[in-house]
Design an enzyme around this catalytic site. Structure first.
Site, PDB file in Angstrom:
ATOM      1  N   CYS A  45       2.920   5.579   0.923  1.00  0.00           N
ATOM      2  CA  CYS A  45       3.144   4.169   0.303  1.00  0.00           C
ATOM      3  C   CYS A  45       2.528   4.833  -1.271  1.00  0.00           C
ATOM      4  O   CYS A  45       0.995   4.799  -1.078  1.00  0.00           O
ATOM      5  CB  CYS A  45       2.797   3.378   0.965  1.00  0.00           C
ATOM      6  SG  CYS A  45       4.010   2.590   1.993  1.00  0.00           S
ATOM      7  N   CYS A  59      -2.428   8.858   8.002  1.00  0.00           N
ATOM      8  CA  CYS A  59      -1.230   7.646   7.615  1.00  0.00           C
ATOM      9  C   CYS A  59       0.206   8.333   7.390  1.00  0.00           C
ATOM     10  O   CYS A  59      -0.300   9.571   6.441  1.00  0.00           O
ATOM     11  CB  CYS A  59      -1.114   6.521   6.973  1.00  0.00           C
ATOM     12  SG  CYS A  59      -0.214   5.578   6.601  1.00  0.00           S
ATOM     13  N   CYS A  62      -0.674   2.683  -2.213  1.00  0.00           N
ATOM     14  CA  CYS A  62      -1.644   2.623  -0.904  1.00  0.00           C
ATOM     15  C   CYS A  62      -2.482   3.825  -0.778  1.00  0.00           C
ATOM     16  O   CYS A  62      -1.809   5.056  -0.898  1.00  0.00           O
ATOM     17  CB  CYS A  62      -0.749   2.582   0.001  1.00  0.00           C
ATOM     18  SG  CYS A  62      -1.996   2.198   1.435  1.00  0.00           S
ATOM     19  N   GLU A 100     -12.207   3.318   9.136  1.00  0.00           N
ATOM     20  CA  GLU A 100     -12.719   2.445   8.366  1.00  0.00           C
ATOM     21  C   GLU A 100     -12.127   0.828   8.974  1.00  0.00           C
ATOM     22  O   GLU A 100     -11.301   1.083   8.743  1.00  0.00           O
ATOM     23  CB  GLU A 100     -12.410   2.334   6.718  1.00  0.00           C
ATOM     24  CG  GLU A 100     -13.523   3.849   5.714  1.00  0.00           C
ATOM     25  CD  GLU A 100     -13.738   3.203   4.361  1.00  0.00           C
ATOM     26  OE1 GLU A 100     -14.399   4.145   4.000  1.00  0.00           O
ATOM     27  OE2 GLU A 100     -12.725   3.181   4.182  1.00  0.00           O
ATOM     28  N   CYS A 118      -7.292  -4.824   0.328  1.00  0.00           N
ATOM     29  CA  CYS A 118      -5.949  -4.084   1.017  1.00  0.00           C
ATOM     30  C   CYS A 118      -4.862  -2.591   0.346  1.00  0.00           C
ATOM     31  O   CYS A 118      -5.837  -2.778  -0.788  1.00  0.00           O
ATOM     32  CB  CYS A 118      -4.920  -5.456   1.004  1.00  0.00           C
ATOM     33  SG  CYS A 118      -4.897  -6.309   1.664  1.00  0.00           S
ATOM     34  N   CYS A 158     -10.020  -6.609  10.132  1.00  0.00           N
ATOM     35  CA  CYS A 158      -8.840  -6.006   9.404  1.00  0.00           C
ATOM     36  C   CYS A 158      -8.891  -4.054  10.229  1.00  0.00           C
ATOM     37  O   CYS A 158     -10.315  -3.834   9.720  1.00  0.00           O
ATOM     38  CB  CYS A 158      -8.886  -6.032   8.067  1.00  0.00           C
ATOM     39  SG  CYS A 158      -7.032  -4.362   7.714  1.00  0.00           S
TER      40      CYS A 158
END
Length: 410
Positions: free
Chosen positions: A150, A146, A153, A126, A384, A139
């Site tokens: 985290c 990933c 996230c 995305e 975010c 962005c």
């Protein structure tokens, strides 16, 4: 800027600007993402005479990154025979756009699909466009999934599939400019939320899916092409790379890319950051801030941005604010306070607005510019920490439904 009056919209998948005429075209190597030397080698490999290569490289570079073409047939000052030769061996077609969502605040999110390239299946990422008065920020993602996990996230809940290539990183910029009408002769969609004048994509932030410094070579190549003065020509001061703290690569980022740096900090004590940002167990806050102090080119005009997500009752106390100020003493910096953006299954809540403002007051009184980043695109999961491929979202829903339907073991 102009803004859409309607609620969230989902556009049908528009497909590439000029899709390949046959599936075989997708198997051809792309010329997008090659540096000039590699582009020269590609031309030599198909028989372009040595005496012409330098001139042809300049022509193609202009068509790719200034004019924004995605079909060799559109290169009107290149001979018909050479255009046919290029089309026979290479492609410059855009990847597939699976969907385009438009938030009620004008934020746009695209879901892109790329070829497998060793991943076993096509992959999806995305990319988000955030319009503001005077600028438009893209962005950009650097990985499919990933590894950093985290805990606040959403992206971190998707396992890493593979790194994106330089072509795939740049393609996000090219498609965004296509869709916004930001290339010459391009048409901006009616009532789109975009800057009122000038470029529509003015800034790039490597803050999408993935950790950019775990894909350094491809990110470096893509960003150097994006900042090339004869192409996309984005100022390095308008390109920001965000890292969770891959300390050994921070110096190289400044020396070899020269972009602005952002640090996903989110905690002022190692024991808490170990939980929120587990990479801290490898490189702790002291090591991270030492690397920041040594960042090449760091000065008051080129400050490091420290990102700090506001989590209710976790990291938002006045003691945390004062410790944050103490930690950053001597580092030319600014702090972005980010209200937590919720996602299904998250264990966190956003700090109360009054507490965020009180926290910001402490930071501002210490001399740090500390804008509170108003959440954008929450209604389309574009804010975010909310990015995740749609296929992963569907799989997560299926797993949750299966678990809910399976009786617990006695």
């Amino acid at each position: 800027m102009s803004m859409r009056d309607s609620d969230t919209q989902t556009a049908p998948a528009p497909g590439p600007v000029r899709p390949p005429k046959a599936p075989a075209a997708a198997e051809k190597p792309s010329l997008i993402g090659l540096d000039r030397e590699e582009l020269a080698e590609a031309l030599g490999a198909i028989g372009v005479p040595d005496r012409q290569i330098r001139m042809r490289v300049a022509q193609l570079w202009h068509w790719f990154y200034v004019r924004g073409v995605s079909d060799f047939a559109d290169m009107t000052n290149v001979s018909k025979d050479l255009r046919a030769l290029l089309a026979e061996h290479y492609t410059i077609a855009r990847p597939e756009i699976v969907s385009e969502q438009i938030s009620n605040d004008g934020t746009r999110k695209w879901l892109f699909r790329f070829p497998p390239r060793g991943a076993g299946r096509p992959v999806e990422i995305e990319t988000v466009y955030i319009p503001e008065e005077g600028r438009g920020t893209l962005c950009v993602s650097s990985q499919v999934g990933c590894t950093l996990t985290c805990t606040f996230c959403h992206t971190g809940t998707q396992r890493l599939v593979r790194n994106l290539t330089a072509e795939e990183i740049l393609s996000q910029v090219l498609i965004a400019r296509d869709r916004l009408g930001d290339f010459p002769k391009g048409e901006t969609p009616a009532n789109a939320a975009v800057p009122s004048e000038g470029r529509l994509v003015t800034n790039i932030v490597m803050m999408g899916m993935g950790e950019p410094l775990y894909n350094f070579d491809n990110v470096k190549k893509a960003l150097l092409i994006a900042s090339d003065g004869d192409g996309l020509s984005l100022s390095k001061r308008r390109i920001t790379l965000s890292t969770s703290g891959v300390v050994p690569m921070i110096e190289r980022t400044g020396a070899e890319i020269g972009c602005m740096l952002a640090i996903s900090l989110h905690a002022v004590r190692d024991e808490l950051r170990d939980e929120l940002v587990p990479i801290n167990k490898k490189w702790n806050i002291t090591e991270l801030l030492d690397a920041c102090r040594a960042y090449p080119g760091l000065n008051n005009a080129r400050r490091i941005t420290f990102e700090y997500v506001m989590l209710k009752g976790v990291n938002d106390s006045l003691a945390d604010a004062r410790e944050l100020v103490r930690l950053l003493k001597g580092i030319p910096a600014k702090i972005n306070l980010i209200p937590f953006n919720p996602w299904p299954g998250s264990a966190y809540e956003c700090s109360d607005w009054e507490q965020i403002e009180t926290f910001a007051d402490v930071v501002n009184r210490a001399g740090y510019a500390s804008p509170i980043r108003t959440p954008r695109g929450r209604d389309i999961f574009a804010a975010c920490g909310q990015l995740k491929s749609e296929s992963e979202r569907m799989r997560a829903k299926e797993r949750a439904a299966l678990e809910a339907a399976t009786p617990a073991a006695s």
